[in-house]
Scaffold this active site. Structure first.
Site, PDB file in Angstrom:
ATOM      1  N   HIS A 313       0.848  -1.184   0.000  1.00 47.08           N
ATOM      2  CA  HIS A 313       0.000   0.000   0.000  1.00 47.08           C
ATOM      3  C   HIS A 313       0.888   1.240   0.000  1.00 47.08           C
ATOM      4  CE1 HIS A 313      -3.190   2.822   1.141  1.00 47.08           C
ATOM      5  NE2 HIS A 313      -4.025   1.878   0.769  1.00 47.08           N
ATOM      6  N   ASP A 371      -7.908  -5.402   0.035  1.00 56.91           N
ATOM      7  CA  ASP A 371      -8.350  -6.254  -1.077  1.00 56.91           C
ATOM      8  C   ASP A 371      -7.983  -7.716  -0.903  1.00 56.91           C
ATOM      9  OD1 ASP A 371      -7.516  -3.396  -2.780  1.00 56.91           O
ATOM     10  OD2 ASP A 371      -9.531  -4.260  -2.806  1.00 56.91           O
TER      11      ASP A 371
HETATM   12  C1  SDX Z   1      -6.244   0.046  -2.858  1.00 58.20           C
HETATM   13  O1  SDX Z   1      -4.492   4.557  -2.015  1.00 58.20           O
HETATM   14  C2  SDX Z   1      -5.393   3.927  -1.408  1.00 58.20           C
HETATM   15  O2  SDX Z   1      -5.791   4.271  -0.304  1.00 58.20           O
HETATM   16  C3  SDX Z   1      -5.980   2.747  -2.137  1.00 58.20           C
HETATM   17  C4  SDX Z   1      -6.978   1.917  -1.398  1.00 58.20           C
HETATM   18  C5  SDX Z   1      -8.258   2.681  -1.131  1.00 58.20           C
HETATM   19  O3  SDX Z   1      -8.982   2.294  -0.195  1.00 58.20           O
HETATM   20  O4  SDX Z   1      -8.574   3.592  -1.927  1.00 58.20           O
HETATM   21  O5  SDX Z   1      -6.433   1.502  -0.138  1.00 58.20           O
HETATM   22  C6  SDX Z   1      -7.395   0.673  -2.169  1.00 58.20           C
HETATM   23  O6  SDX Z   1      -5.993   0.367  -3.983  1.00 58.20           O
HETATM   24  C7  SDX Z   1      -5.366  -0.915  -2.083  1.00 58.20           C
HETATM   25  C8  SDX Z   1      -4.110  -1.366  -2.910  1.00 58.20           C
HETATM   26  C9  SDX Z   1      -4.594  -2.477  -3.850  1.00 58.20           C
HETATM   27  N1  SDX Z   1      -3.551  -2.843  -4.795  1.00 58.20           N
HETATM   28  C10 SDX Z   1      -2.954  -4.029  -4.747  1.00 58.20           C
HETATM   29  O7  SDX Z   1      -3.117  -4.852  -3.848  1.00 58.20           O
HETATM   30  C11 SDX Z   1      -2.035  -4.303  -5.944  1.00 58.20           C
HETATM   31  C12 SDX Z   1      -0.692  -4.839  -5.437  1.00 58.20           C
HETATM   32  N2  SDX Z   1      -0.012  -3.766  -4.711  1.00 58.20           N
HETATM   33  C13 SDX Z   1       0.958  -2.988  -5.485  1.00 58.20           C
HETATM   34  O8  SDX Z   1       0.580  -2.754  -6.811  1.00 58.20           O
HETATM   35  C14 SDX Z   1       1.476  -1.778  -4.686  1.00 58.20           C
HETATM   36  O9  SDX Z   1       1.732  -2.217  -3.415  1.00 58.20           O
HETATM   37  C15 SDX Z   1       0.635  -0.519  -4.609  1.00 58.20           C
HETATM   38  C16 SDX Z   1       0.251  -0.006  -5.938  1.00 58.20           C
HETATM   39  C17 SDX Z   1      -0.576  -0.769  -3.795  1.00 58.20           C
HETATM   40  C18 SDX Z   1       1.484   0.549  -3.889  1.00 58.20           C
HETATM   41  O10 SDX Z   1       2.579   0.763  -4.685  1.00 58.20           O
HETATM   42  P1  SDX Z   1       3.677   1.881  -4.321  1.00 58.20           P
HETATM   43  O11 SDX Z   1       3.372   2.558  -3.043  1.00 58.20           O
HETATM   44  O12 SDX Z   1       3.878   2.737  -5.537  1.00 58.20           O
HETATM   45  O13 SDX Z   1       4.928   0.994  -4.021  1.00 58.20           O
HETATM   46  P2  SDX Z   1       5.924   0.503  -5.099  1.00 58.20           P
HETATM   47  O14 SDX Z   1       5.198  -0.034  -6.291  1.00 58.20           O
HETATM   48  O15 SDX Z   1       6.930   1.586  -5.322  1.00 58.20           O
HETATM   49  O16 SDX Z   1       6.585  -0.746  -4.349  1.00 58.20           O
HETATM   50  C19 SDX Z   1       7.684  -0.586  -3.482  1.00 58.20           C
HETATM   51  C20 SDX Z   1       8.436  -1.907  -3.594  1.00 58.20           C
HETATM   52  C21 SDX Z   1       8.809  -2.266  -5.040  1.00 58.20           C
HETATM   53  O17 SDX Z   1       9.958  -3.121  -4.981  1.00 58.20           O
HETATM   54  P3  SDX Z   1      11.434  -2.479  -5.227  1.00 58.20           P
HETATM   55  O18 SDX Z   1      11.346  -1.723  -6.554  1.00 58.20           O
HETATM   56  O19 SDX Z   1      11.690  -1.562  -4.061  1.00 58.20           O
HETATM   57  O20 SDX Z   1      12.359  -3.673  -5.276  1.00 58.20           O
HETATM   58  O21 SDX Z   1       7.572  -2.989  -3.152  1.00 58.20           O
HETATM   59  C22 SDX Z   1       7.323  -3.867  -4.247  1.00 58.20           C
HETATM   60  C23 SDX Z   1       7.659  -3.112  -5.521  1.00 58.20           C
HETATM   61  O22 SDX Z   1       8.029  -4.016  -6.556  1.00 58.20           O
HETATM   62  N3  SDX Z   1       5.895  -4.219  -4.164  1.00 58.20           N
HETATM   63  C24 SDX Z   1       5.412  -5.444  -4.316  1.00 58.20           C
HETATM   64  C25 SDX Z   1       4.025  -5.328  -4.105  1.00 58.20           C
HETATM   65  N4  SDX Z   1       3.709  -4.050  -3.843  1.00 58.20           N
HETATM   66  C26 SDX Z   1       4.883  -3.361  -3.892  1.00 58.20           C
HETATM   67  N5  SDX Z   1       6.022  -6.625  -4.601  1.00 58.20           N
HETATM   68  C27 SDX Z   1       5.204  -7.694  -4.681  1.00 58.20           C
HETATM   69  N6  SDX Z   1       3.827  -7.646  -4.483  1.00 58.20           N
HETATM   70  C28 SDX Z   1       3.247  -6.498  -4.200  1.00 58.20           C
HETATM   71  N7  SDX Z   1       1.902  -6.459  -4.020  1.00 58.20           N
END
Ligand code: SDX
Length: 436
Positions: A313, A371
């Site tokens: 998140h 989720d």
């Molecule tokens: C919702 O914003 C809100 O409040 C949203 C929400 C709401 O109520 O409105 O809470 C609802 O959208 C919840 C989130 C649902 N999405 C998912 O579950 C999809 C999977 N999650 C990721 O796509 C991600 O965690 C995000 C999009 C939610 C957040 O991404 P960020 O903050 O931009 O973080 P990032 O992508 O920069 O990740 C940081 C690191 C990265 O690795 P490195 O580049 O540092 O090596 O963490 C890794 C990412 O690759 N990472 C994950 C991951 N989420 C982040 N690796 C594996 N699985 C994951 N789910």
């Protein structure tokens, strides 16, 4: 917002004059540095794609502490609201700023109940879609179409018009989601029944048929009502920011909410519940718990695009409090339905346990979010995977409209118009075709 005694001084190593920027304090949470005059004073923009360090507005609606895993709607903890209130009470809280007393609750429920029908013309919009159209494509169209019915009767600058638009949207979303579902399965639409509660009425519009009486199951009604509460608002997330930016042009509130629906559809946002359940079903199909290790390896492999859907998140760097409540609801619903040994739920808990002990997830503070479990609960209730995000949109509509109305009601608000860092071609002249 309260001016802070502290100033931020911005100085430049190239000898350009430094400037002082005011700081403001909120009631809780991080202070903000007011950069509104930065460009005027320095000719420079700030740069923050994805808005990781940017407060886009001053709001009194929802507060999140990502490190503590805390979520407050108008100051009330989500855990207490989920335990002690129903969704319409939470709607009243988000729209009007406080929980209703018995008299105001009854009045609000009556108002919403009396707006649940949609214009009979709406069914003809659905006929334009293939039966197998994704429900979020249908919902984006239907919510946008609502603006066609109210475009001339909605003056967004009029607080009473904004209030009526809020009532209409809260009331009609369940009807539209149920219509999108019925259209997809080829069953007749079920009209709202005013003697039922908001969530019981939704369950009946979803699962009743004209052929027999439908008795709502109280455990399932309570579960869907709690799902609505947990998804109602969440500060300035992507879809809420979309609604604010879209609404800042003064467009019809129904059109602005339609923009929110479109944004929520994405798998990184509201589409994650559908993606999380599909992920669990894939793991289950390919060997279940024994294969979790292999899957986690793929997730950690930088060359793969596989993500652990329902984890991570932008704000929560601790356990999403909604995920905890959703897991509890899972236990309750599966237990009540005699599905306590549901393999997918067991797989989800095993996956969660492994991920929370794995250095990759620990180092990145990746925890289950709202989720991760919501799909399992919705599947147990009988909601098809493709409708999960439409249910999220139904619940988030009250948050979107509360945030939109807060913005429009703020005398300081302007149309949102960010700038950019330009990295394209400098000025150049067009050559005649023969010279290109
Ligand atoms: C919702 O914003 C809100 O409040 C949203 C929400 C709401 O109520 O409105 O809470 C609802 O959208 C919840 C989130 C649902 N999405 C998912 O579950 C999809 C999977 N999650 C990721 O796509 C991600 O965690 C995000 C999009 C939610 C957040 O991404 P960020 O903050 O931009 O973080 P990032 O992508 O920069 O990740 C940081 C690191 C990265 O690795 P490195 O580049 O540092 O090596 O963490 C890794 C990412 O690759 N990472 C994950 C991951 N989420 C982040 N690796 C594996 N699985 C994951 N789910």
């Amino acid at each position: 917002m309260t001016p802070s005694d502290v100033k931020a001084t911005l100085s430049f190593s190239d000898g350009s004059p430094s400037i002082d920027l005011p700081l403001y304090k909120g009631s809780i949470g991080p202070d903000v540095i007011d950069i509104r005059k930065l460009y005027g004073q320095t000719g420079k923009f700030t740069y923050d794609p994805g808005f990781l360090s940017t407060a886009s507005c001053n709001s009194t609606i929802t507060y999140i502490d990502g490190d503590k895993g805390e979520l407050l709607y108008r100051g009330y903890p989500i855990e207490q609201l989920a335990e002690q209130c129903d969704f319409l009470e939470v709607c009243h809280l988000l729209i009007y700023g406080d929980l209703p007393d018995a008299e105001h609750r009854a009045k609000f429920v009556k108002t919403i109940t009396n707006h649940t029908m949609v214009n009979e013309q709406m069914q003809f919009f659905l006929r334009g879609f293939r039966r197998d159209a994704h429900p979020m494509a249908v919902m984006t169209g239907l919510v946008g179409a609502l603006s066609a019915f109210y475009h001339d009767s909605t003056d967004v600058q009029n607080p009473r018009h904004r209030e009526i638009a809020a009532h209409r949207l809260i009331a009609k979303m369940p009807t539209l989601v149920a219509m999108a579902y019925k259209y997809g399965i080829g069953q007749p639409y079920i009209y709202p029944k005013n003697s039922l509660s908001y969530s019981a009425n939704f369950m009946r519009m979803m699962f009743a048929t004209p052929c027999e009486e439908y008795e709502p199951n109280d455990v399932l009604v309570r579960a869907i009502d709690r799902i609505f509460i947990l998804h109602a608002d969440h500060e300035q997330n992507a879809s809420t920011s979309t609604v604010r930016l879209c609404g800042s042009s003064g467009t019809n509130p129904f059109a602005a909410i339609a923009a929110g629906v479109a944004c929520l559809w994405g798998p990184a946002h509201g589409g994650a519940n559908e993606a999380a359940l599909s992920m669990l079903e894939d793991i289950q199909r390919n060997g279940g718990v024994e294969k979790i290790g292999e899957f986690i390896k793929q997730v950690k492999d930088k060359n793969s695009t596989v993500k652990l859907m329902g984890f991570g998140h932008r704000v929560y760097k601790n356990y999403d409090p909604r995920a905890k409540l959703m897991r509890e609801t899972c236990h309750e619903v599966l237990g009540a339905l005699g599905l306590g040994n549901d393999p997918l739920f067991k797989l989800a808990m095993a996956l969660e346990k492994i991920a929370l002990e794995d250095e990759y997830f620990v180092a990145r503070k990746l925890y289950p979010n709202v989720d991760f479990y919501s799909g399992i609960v919705q599947r147990a209730i009988g909601i098809p995977v493709s409708l999960f995000t439409a249910i999220f949109a139904l619940a988030r509509t009250v948050g979107w409209i509360a945030q939109l109305n807060e913005m429009i009601g703020d005398p300081e608000y302007k149309i949102g118009r960010p700038r950019q860092l330009y990295a394209g071609s400098a000025r150049r002249d067009v050559k005649a075709l023969a010279q290109r």
